[in-house]
Enzyme design. Structure first.
Site, PDB file in Angstrom:
ATOM      1  N   ASP A  29       0.848  -1.194   0.000  1.00  0.00           N
ATOM      2  CA  ASP A  29       0.000   0.000   0.000  1.00  0.00           C
ATOM      3  C   ASP A  29       0.882   1.243   0.000  1.00  0.00           C
ATOM      4  O   ASP A  29       1.879   1.319   0.725  1.00  0.00           O
ATOM      5  CB  ASP A  29      -0.922  -0.003   1.222  1.00  0.00           C
ATOM      6  N   ILE A  30       0.516   2.218  -0.818  1.00  0.00           N
ATOM      7  CA  ILE A  30       1.326   3.431  -0.966  1.00  0.00           C
ATOM      8  C   ILE A  30       1.290   4.302   0.294  1.00  0.00           C
ATOM      9  O   ILE A  30       2.184   5.116   0.519  1.00  0.00           O
ATOM     10  CB  ILE A  30       0.835   4.231  -2.203  1.00  0.00           C
ATOM     11  N   GLY A  92     -15.714   3.096   3.525  1.00  0.00           N
ATOM     12  CA  GLY A  92     -14.474   3.849   3.339  1.00  0.00           C
ATOM     13  C   GLY A  92     -13.690   3.436   2.105  1.00  0.00           C
ATOM     14  O   GLY A  92     -12.492   3.708   1.995  1.00  0.00           O
ATOM     15  N   GLN A  93     -14.368   2.801   1.142  1.00  0.00           N
ATOM     16  CA  GLN A  93     -13.666   2.387  -0.076  1.00  0.00           C
ATOM     17  C   GLN A  93     -13.348   3.613  -0.923  1.00  0.00           C
ATOM     18  O   GLN A  93     -14.234   4.416  -1.230  1.00  0.00           O
ATOM     19  CB  GLN A  93     -14.531   1.400  -0.884  1.00  0.00           C
ATOM     20  N   HIS A  99     -10.311  -5.059  -3.452  1.00  0.00           N
ATOM     21  CA  HIS A  99      -8.980  -5.330  -2.918  1.00  0.00           C
ATOM     22  C   HIS A  99      -9.086  -5.801  -1.475  1.00  0.00           C
ATOM     23  O   HIS A  99      -9.931  -5.333  -0.717  1.00  0.00           O
ATOM     24  CB  HIS A  99      -8.067  -4.099  -3.008  1.00  0.00           C
TER      25      HIS A  99
HETATM   26  P1  AMP Z   1      -9.710   1.590   0.214  1.00  0.00           P
HETATM   27  O1  AMP Z   1      -9.832   2.841   1.033  1.00  0.00           O
HETATM   28  O2  AMP Z   1     -10.126   0.339   0.938  1.00  0.00           O
HETATM   29  O3  AMP Z   1     -10.394   1.744  -1.135  1.00  0.00           O
HETATM   30  O4  AMP Z   1      -8.163   1.380  -0.033  1.00  0.00           O
HETATM   31  C1  AMP Z   1      -7.475   1.866  -1.124  1.00  0.00           C
HETATM   32  C2  AMP Z   1      -6.036   1.766  -0.768  1.00  0.00           C
HETATM   33  O5  AMP Z   1      -5.272   1.903  -1.951  1.00  0.00           O
HETATM   34  C3  AMP Z   1      -5.546   2.843   0.188  1.00  0.00           C
HETATM   35  O6  AMP Z   1      -5.013   2.228   1.354  1.00  0.00           O
HETATM   36  C4  AMP Z   1      -4.479   3.584  -0.609  1.00  0.00           C
HETATM   37  O7  AMP Z   1      -3.386   3.991   0.185  1.00  0.00           O
HETATM   38  C5  AMP Z   1      -4.081   2.554  -1.634  1.00  0.00           C
HETATM   39  N1  AMP Z   1      -3.551   3.093  -2.868  1.00  0.00           N
HETATM   40  C6  AMP Z   1      -4.074   4.076  -3.641  1.00  0.00           C
HETATM   41  N2  AMP Z   1      -3.301   4.295  -4.714  1.00  0.00           N
HETATM   42  C7  AMP Z   1      -2.273   3.415  -4.639  1.00  0.00           C
HETATM   43  C8  AMP Z   1      -1.133   3.137  -5.444  1.00  0.00           C
HETATM   44  N3  AMP Z   1      -0.894   3.822  -6.578  1.00  0.00           N
HETATM   45  N4  AMP Z   1      -0.277   2.178  -5.040  1.00  0.00           N
HETATM   46  C9  AMP Z   1      -0.496   1.488  -3.893  1.00  0.00           C
HETATM   47  N5  AMP Z   1      -1.568   1.689  -3.104  1.00  0.00           N
HETATM   48  C10 AMP Z   1      -2.428   2.643  -3.456  1.00  0.00           C
END
Ligand code: AMP
Ligand code: ZN
Length: 113
Positions: A29-30, A92-93, A99
């Protein structure tokens, strides 16, 4: 294609990849919320668990099995961690491509805020 996770799958956006096969991709996760925080995503674009079709049950099962294996590989077997699937706005998506989060490496509070 506007989905950022589909772009990661296509290699158009870089990611810190930790596993890939024909069905799925796992990457860090970023914006990590724990010392270990990775995502496992299907290569098939499914928006969220609420729109998942029953025919995708095997695919989702494979994602969970791989998330478990990677969590163990990353040193979280003994103390565990949390497998999370957020769905839509109340969940919170923020990325509309299904994922599984895995968070570990620290004690996590419950219930979520
Ligand atoms: P959610 O809030 O469950 O939709 O989680 C989305 C997740 O994706 C968050 O934890 C973000 O930090 C992660 N995210 C968004 N963009 C990227 C990216 N380019 N690379 C890795 N993780 C990402
Ligand atoms: Zn997508």
């Amino acid at each position: 294609m506007s989905c950022i996770f589909c772009k990661i799958i296509a290699g158009e956006i870089p990611s810190k990849k930790i596993y890939e096969d024909d069905d799925m991709l796992a990457f860090s996760d970023i914006n990590p919320m724990a010392p270990v925080h990775f995502l496992v995503i299907p290569k098939k674009h499914i928006e969220n668990l609420l729109v998942m079709e029953d025919k995708d049950a095997l695919l989702i099962g494979k994602l969970l099995c791989k998330a478990k294996e990677l969590a163990k590989q990353q040193g979280c077997e003994e103390k565990g961690g949390r497998f999370v699937i957020n769905a839509k706005s109340d969940g919170g998506q923020t990325v509309d491509h299904l994922h599984i989060h895995f968070l570990g490496g620290r004690s996590l509070g419950w219930p979520p805020g």
